[in-house]
Design a protein around this motif. Structure first.
Motif, PDB file in Angstrom:
ATOM      1  N   CYS A   1       0.856  -1.192   0.000  1.00 60.05           N
ATOM      2  CA  CYS A   1       0.000   0.000   0.000  1.00 60.05           C
ATOM      3  C   CYS A   1       0.890   1.238   0.000  1.00 60.05           C
TER       4      CYS A   1
ATOM      5  N   GLU B   1       0.584   4.148  -1.005  1.00 63.63           N
ATOM      6  CA  GLU B   1      -0.028   5.460  -0.760  1.00 63.63           C
ATOM      7  C   GLU B   1      -0.171   5.773   0.727  1.00 63.63           C
TER       8      GLU B   1
ATOM      9  N   TYR C   1      -1.480  10.027   4.156  1.00 64.68           N
ATOM     10  CA  TYR C   1      -2.085   9.318   3.026  1.00 64.68           C
ATOM     11  C   TYR C   1      -1.763  10.115   1.774  1.00 64.68           C
ATOM     12  N   ASN C   2      -1.172   9.450   0.778  1.00 66.15           N
ATOM     13  CA  ASN C   2      -0.690  10.147  -0.408  1.00 66.15           C
ATOM     14  C   ASN C   2      -1.465   9.785  -1.670  1.00 66.15           C
ATOM     15  N   GLY C   3      -2.617   9.131  -1.492  1.00 67.00           N
ATOM     16  CA  GLY C   3      -3.423   8.760  -2.642  1.00 67.00           C
ATOM     17  C   GLY C   3      -4.467   9.809  -2.979  1.00 67.00           C
ATOM     18  N   ASN C   4      -5.295   9.491  -3.967  1.00 63.11           N
ATOM     19  CA  ASN C   4      -6.339  10.416  -4.421  1.00 63.11           C
ATOM     20  C   ASN C   4      -7.703   9.747  -4.534  1.00 63.11           C
ATOM     21  N   ASP C   5      -7.855   8.576  -3.913  1.00 61.57           N
ATOM     22  CA  ASP C   5      -9.124   7.864  -4.007  1.00 61.57           C
ATOM     23  C   ASP C   5     -10.209   8.587  -3.215  1.00 61.57           C
TER      24      ASP C   5
ATOM     25  N   LYS D   1      -6.977  16.829   2.324  1.00 62.74           N
ATOM     26  CA  LYS D   1      -7.283  15.907   1.229  1.00 62.74           C
ATOM     27  C   LYS D   1      -8.717  16.183   0.760  1.00 62.74           C
TER      28      LYS D   1
END
Length: 344
Positions: free
Chosen positions: A53, A55, A66-70, A90
């Protein structure tokens, strides 16, 4: 290359030879024989475990960022705490699910940046039953967060945790909670009702300030202190019954509750606090006309400043409506304290 032992195929004697040679001569019978090829040692470096994982930035069980964009985020198992700025700003996140095992959403310290601060699209959060603590400013500014169920194990919620959650309309408070911290629901303008459990002892300053739609509030027995500006600007409140356990009311605790018409104040209250600008506990309650109270405090003029009840009370008692002083004189009466003429 190291030496090895090789048996002569002719006489059978054992010969110690250099393992790097391809052939050798038997020292006993002089026959030539082939030296078996030796396998070289092969070094295979140990590979680092692959982060499944990438992200999620995790250190010692704490989700630091958290480095995702979901839009929907499922925090992976194995996390024990959510870092103080893990999801800060975010703006694309709509929903977050925290796994069982998470015990804490860490505090933001003295700053305003909580774990979900500025998540302006966040609509829902699923909290695990293992959660025991929510840090300060954790959900500050989550303007679309509509509702949240707090697990019963949560015993501490930091200051400003839900400050400015303007869409928050419903909250289920845990039974283990003992205190409502300062600014906890400040500015939650859509909050219509909340059930306070009997274990809560203190309501902090500005706890429900500017919760304009809050109505039908029941303050249960057990609560001892209500902080300054705790219910300031709660336009929806129409009547308040303070239980006999309350011993202190903070400065301006119910100021500008414009529709508050009835208030019951117990004799147990020892202190109407002054914050330097005055007591003004019910100042600006422009509909307040009924006060159920035994003995008025000496500073009642400040406690009930600018309320219609105070004006009616002073007139009924024949006192100056400006300062509460007595009048002197026979034909033209003036106040013995402020000197203003009687105007009623």
């Amino acid at each position: 290359m190291t030496e090895i032992d090789v048996a002569c195929p002719m006489c059978g004697d054992i010969n110690r030879v250099d393992g790097g040679l391809s052939a050798a001569v038997c020292q006993s019978c002089g026959a030539a024989f082939a030296v078996p090829m030796q396998k070289a040692d092969i070094f295979i470096p140990q590979q680092e475990p692959v982060n499944e994982c990438p992200e999620f930035a995790v250190r010692a069980g704490v989700l630091e960022s958290y480095n995702g964009n979901d839009p929907v985020v499922y925090v992976p198992d194995g996390i024990t705490a959510i870092g103080a700025q893990a999801f800060k700003d975010k703006v694309n996140i709509h929903r977050v699910v925290l796994p069982e095992g998470v015990t804490e959403i860490q505090s933001a310290g003295s700053g305003m940046w909580g774990a979900f601060f500025g998540c302006t699209s966040l609509e829902s959060v699923e909290l695990p039953n293992s959660l025991t603590r929510i840090g300060s400013n954790a959900f500050n500014g989550c303007v679309k967060l509509a509702g949240i169920d707090l697990p019963d194990a949560v015993s501490q919620i930091g200051a400003g945790a839900f400050n400015g959650c303007t869409d928050l309309s419903s909250v289920k408070l845990p039974k283990s909670l003992r205190e409502l911290s300062n600014d906890i629901f400040r500015g939650c303008v859509s909050l219509t009702g909340i059930k306070l459990n009997g274990n809560i002892k203190n309501i902090g300053s500005n706890a429900f300030a500017d919760c304009r739609e809050l109505r039908g509030l029941t303050i249960p027995p057990g609560i001892k202190t209500i902080g300054a500006y705790a219910f300031s600007g709660c336009y929806g409140l129409t009547d308040i019954l303070l239980p006999g356990t309350v011993i202190s009311l903070g400065a301006s605790a119910f100021t500008e509750c414009r529709n508050l018409s009835v208030i019951t104040v117990p004799a147990s209250i020892e202190t109407f606090e002054n914050d330097g600008a005055g007591v003004r506990t019910f100042a600006g309650c422009s509909s307040l006309r009924r006060v159920n109270m035994g003995k008025l405090p000496p500073n009642y003029m400040d406690v009930f400043a600018t309320t219609p009840w105070l004006d009616e009370f002073l007139v009924k008692q024949g006192l100056c409506r400006h300062c509460g002083g007595q009048f002197k004189g026979v034909f033209k009466k003036t106040c013995s304290v402020c000197g203003l003429p009687k105007d009623y």
